[in-house]
Design an enzyme around this catalytic site. Structure first.
Site, mmCIF file in Angstrom:
data_model
loop_
_atom_site.group_PDB
_atom_site.id
_atom_site.type_symbol
_atom_site.label_atom_id
_atom_site.label_comp_id
_atom_site.label_asym_id
_atom_site.label_seq_id
_atom_site.Cartn_x
_atom_site.Cartn_y
_atom_site.Cartn_z
ATOM 1 N N ARG A 1 1.113 -1.258 0.131
ATOM 2 C CA ARG A 1 -0.231 -0.235 0.463
ATOM 3 C C ARG A 1 0.530 1.371 0.341
ATOM 4 O O ARG A 1 0.491 1.825 -0.387
ATOM 5 C CB ARG A 1 -0.981 -0.199 0.972
ATOM 6 C CG ARG A 1 -1.678 -1.011 1.661
ATOM 7 C CD ARG A 1 -3.063 -0.818 2.816
ATOM 8 N NE ARG A 1 -3.972 -2.449 2.453
ATOM 9 C CZ ARG A 1 -3.635 -3.387 3.175
ATOM 10 N NH1 ARG A 1 -2.832 -3.279 3.373
ATOM 11 N NH2 ARG A 1 -4.414 -4.327 2.898
ATOM 12 N N ASN B 1 -1.242 8.354 -5.144
ATOM 13 C CA ASN B 1 -1.713 8.948 -4.588
ATOM 14 C C ASN B 1 -2.349 10.247 -3.863
ATOM 15 O O ASN B 1 -3.418 11.263 -4.010
ATOM 16 C CB ASN B 1 -3.076 7.561 -3.460
ATOM 17 C CG ASN B 1 -3.793 7.004 -4.166
ATOM 18 O OD1 ASN B 1 -3.464 7.058 -5.836
ATOM 19 N ND2 ASN B 1 -3.282 5.582 -3.906
ATOM 20 N N ASP C 1 -9.894 -4.726 7.958
ATOM 21 C CA ASP C 1 -9.517 -5.366 8.068
ATOM 22 C C ASP C 1 -10.194 -6.145 9.227
ATOM 23 O O ASP C 1 -9.368 -7.513 9.469
ATOM 24 C CB ASP C 1 -7.955 -5.170 9.109
ATOM 25 C CG ASP C 1 -6.900 -3.797 7.986
ATOM 26 O OD1 ASP C 1 -6.607 -3.823 6.731
ATOM 27 O OD2 ASP C 1 -6.420 -3.202 8.077
ATOM 28 N N ARG D 1 -12.120 -8.984 7.198
ATOM 29 C CA ARG D 1 -10.669 -10.313 7.712
ATOM 30 C C ARG D 1 -10.385 -11.515 8.931
ATOM 31 O O ARG D 1 -10.882 -12.377 8.375
ATOM 32 C CB ARG D 1 -9.374 -9.821 6.902
ATOM 33 C CG ARG D 1 -10.198 -9.371 5.158
ATOM 34 C CD ARG D 1 -8.870 -8.637 4.983
ATOM 35 N NE ARG D 1 -8.998 -7.894 3.040
ATOM 36 C CZ ARG D 1 -8.781 -6.768 2.196
ATOM 37 N NH1 ARG D 1 -8.007 -6.386 2.761
ATOM 38 N NH2 ARG D 1 -9.442 -6.485 1.059
ATOM 39 N N HIS E 1 -2.844 0.445 8.411
ATOM 40 C CA HIS E 1 -3.356 0.120 7.423
ATOM 41 C C HIS E 1 -2.423 -0.826 6.314
ATOM 42 O O HIS E 1 -2.346 0.309 5.900
ATOM 43 C CB HIS E 1 -4.757 0.858 7.049
ATOM 44 C CG HIS E 1 -5.417 0.164 6.173
ATOM 45 N ND1 HIS E 1 -5.905 -1.558 6.054
ATOM 46 C CD2 HIS E 1 -5.309 -0.253 4.453
ATOM 47 C CE1 HIS E 1 -6.251 -1.568 5.227
ATOM 48 N NE2 HIS E 1 -5.989 -1.144 3.982
#
Ligand SMILES: NC(=O)c1ccc[n+]([C@@H]2O[C@H](COP(=O)([O-])OP(=O)(O)OC[C@H]3O[C@@H](n4cnc5c(N)ncnc54)[C@H](O)[C@@H]3O)[C@@H](O)[C@H]2O)c1
Length: 320
Positions: A87, A94, A147, A150, A174
């Site tokens: 990420r 981004n 998260d 999951r 994250h």
């Protein structure tokens, strides 16, 4: 009339819009830089309402004026991971996208709650906090709801129980240093540590950390979007309906858990004010240490961000 804007009509943005429409909570404005994309998807979503039975309005376009009057702005604009990418690899590109989105948003919707989904989520939420100058409760990132989903899924799979039996959350950054809070995890009221041995629990923690990467490796052309879209919609729902629900999100720590001046995943009470309170849950000594390591990784990413964008030091809200 409640209104939510979603910036970025890609996989996560469109899925989030669909989830929100199905819960009939708000009108939606979908905005994307690609001509026709948000327009096309919004028409498709409107027409699905005749089948699904929702009747909220959704518009789509490239013009930020459509966001006017929004209670919440969900930002999903940006690049998604490709196989082999973390990420954090998305940081520079981004951040550039987010800065332009935020400049538009602050001009058009100065009073909205901003929910940042774009990765790396903690750094992007911090960037949003700095660029907007909003109070920190009104700027939050989506991380822990996904998260934790999951984590719960992998526990339920291992034990062969319904996912609804599992109560647990993931905090921290994250990214690979995220922290499933095992000491507080219960399955039908029983502590997880009484149901599984340490090796099994470590396996679940590992699968949770790399659950996103696993999906990227199968998809090859992007990252997960059903669960991320649903997670973003769940947070928006809690905020809009002033539910005061405690959900793990990327929030600005101001002394809680001994942390200060950083966006990181922590349990927060969500209501009309956004992240109205950061809630402190007991952590074991090992978990406290792991949270510290996770914060260090978030800080390293933030340092990289500040190096990439020297002008960040001019913004109203600065990290302390
Ligand atoms: N926080 C999380 O847990 C989480 C989970 C999944 C995905 N994500 C992140 O969400 C982001 C979106 O993922 P996706 O799968 O929807 O990607 P996607 O490529 O399907 O969609 C991204 C969309 O953003 C649009 N966009 C790009 N620049 C823009 C701009 N300046 N203004 C408006 N729109 C712009 C693109 O045109 C595209 O439609 C990625 O950064 C991804 O890493 C975060």
């Amino acid at each position: 009339m409640a209104k939510i804007s979603i910036i970025g009509a890609g996989n996560v943005g469109a899925t989030c819009a669909y989830t929100l429409l199905k819960s009939n909570v708000a009108d939606i404005a979908l905005i994307d830089v690609v001509e026709g994309l948000a327009k096309g998807k919004s028409l498709d979503l409107m027409q699905a309402g005749a089948i699904e039975g929702y009747d909220k309005k959704i518009t789509g376009g490239t013009d930020y004026k459509d966001a006017e009057g929004s209670d919440i702005v969900i930002i999903t604009a940006g690049l998604a991971r490709q196989p082999g990418m973390s990420r954090s690899d998305l940081l520079g590109k981004n951040a550039g996208i987010l800065k332009s989105v935020l400049t538009n948003i602050t001009a058009i919707v100065p009073n909205a709650v901003i929910l940042v989904v774009t990765n790396p989520a903690d750094a992007m939420a911090q960037l949003a906090y700095m660029v907007t100058g909003y109070s920190p409760n009104r700027v939050l990132g989506m991380s822990g709801v996904l998260d934790s989903a999951r984590y719960k899924y992998f526990i339920a799979q291992e034990l062969g129980v319904p996912m609804a039996s599992v109560d647990g959350m993931v905090i921290g950054a994250h990214g690979d240093s995220m922290l499933p809070v095992v000491s507080q995890t219960r399955v039908d009221g029983k502590p997880l540590a009484e149901l599984l041995n340490r090796d099994k629990i470590d396996g679940i923690i590992n699968k949770t950390k790399f659950g996103g990467a696993e999906i990227v490796s199968y998809l090859k052309t992007g990252s997960a979007f059903y669960a991320p879209g649903a997670a973003s919609a769940r947070m928006a729902n809690a905020i809009l309906n002033d539910k005061k629900e405690i959900l793990p999100c990327s929030v600005y720590a101001q002394g809680q858990y001994g942390l200060k001046g950083i966006y990181i995943g922590l349990p927060a009470r969500l209501g009309r004010g956004g992240a109205e309170e950061i809630v402190e849950v007991p952590l074991s000594p090992d978990e406290t240490e792991a949270l510290g390591r996770s914060v260090s990784s978030a800080k390293a990413l933030l340092a990289e961000l500040t190096e990439l964008f020297a002008d960040l030091t001019n913004y109203k809200n600065l990290s302390q």
